[in-house]
Design a protein around this motif. Structure first.
Motif: not given
Length: 207
Positions: A70-78, A124-127, A177-190
């Motif tokens: 939950f913390v991950h996805y909340a961080t990702f969304f915000l 943002t929620i949808l992306l 924004a979609f491309i940035l969201s993919v990059m942000l997801q990977n950044f957080i995980m790594k």
């Protein structure tokens, strides 16, 4: 400042000091008549900043513990919400190419700002959902669907666009924004979990 507090895990007395500085700045702006309170009070700023900075410390620890999805996805969304809302408000402030009329507020500016924020949250929620589910084809469908929604809003007079290319611009920005969201997801995980693999970062029992 919240990131500084979290990254360096500053003690509570420093949090109080930083909050007091922001209260002082607010009072200075009031004294200079470049900032106005309506129902707000400076003490609210200090209290809420103290709470917010304290949460940021805890949140940082939670985010690096790996076990709270939950913390991950909340961080990702915000994080994405900050990016997408900035883009939309820059369009509104600098290009004046989109405006919402809902009739919720007497002030046209308040009306448009609040409606824009709701619009941005939905986008943002949808992306974020499409990236989280790795439903990349769905992201294209979502963006196309949003254009249909935009056309309907324009038809009913809720959304006003000043230039004919606005919908094309919205499409390009949301694709970006979609491309940035993919990059942000990977950044957080790594950086938080040390892996780019979803099943490693989020075991099946926690995902």
């Amino acid at each position: 400042m919240a990131m500084v507090v979290a990254a360096y895990q500053l003690k509570f007395r420093y949090i109080l000091f930083i909050s007091a500085i922001f209260m002082g700045i607010e009072e200075l702006f009031l004294h200079w008549d470049i900032y106005t309170h309506h129902w707000w009070k400076t003490i609210y700023t200090g209290v809420l900043m103290t709470i917010g900075f304290s949460i940021s410390k805890i949140w940082y620890v939670w985010l690096t513990e790996r076990y709270m999805t939950f913390v991950h996805y909340a961080t990702f969304f915000l994080g994405m919400l900050a990016i997408t809302s900035t883009i939309m408000f820059m369009l509104l402030a600098y290009f004046h190419n989109n405006w919402f009329y809902t009739g919720w507020f007497a002030s046209a500016t308040h009306d448009s700002v609040n409606a824009t924020m709701i619009y941005v949250c939905i986008v943002t929620i949808l992306l974020v959902w499409s990236v989280a589910k790795e439903f990349f084809v769905g992201a294209g469908m979502i963006i196309a669907g949003l254009r249909i929604v935009d056309i309907l809003l324009i038809h009913y007079g809720i959304l006003l666009v000043s230039i004919t290319t606005s919908l094309v611009l919205f499409t390009l920005l949301q694709a970006g924004a979609f491309i940035l969201s993919v990059m942000l997801q990977n950044f957080i995980m790594k950086n938080c979990y040390g892996t780019s693999k979803k099943d490693v970062a989020f075991p099946a029992k926690n995902y």
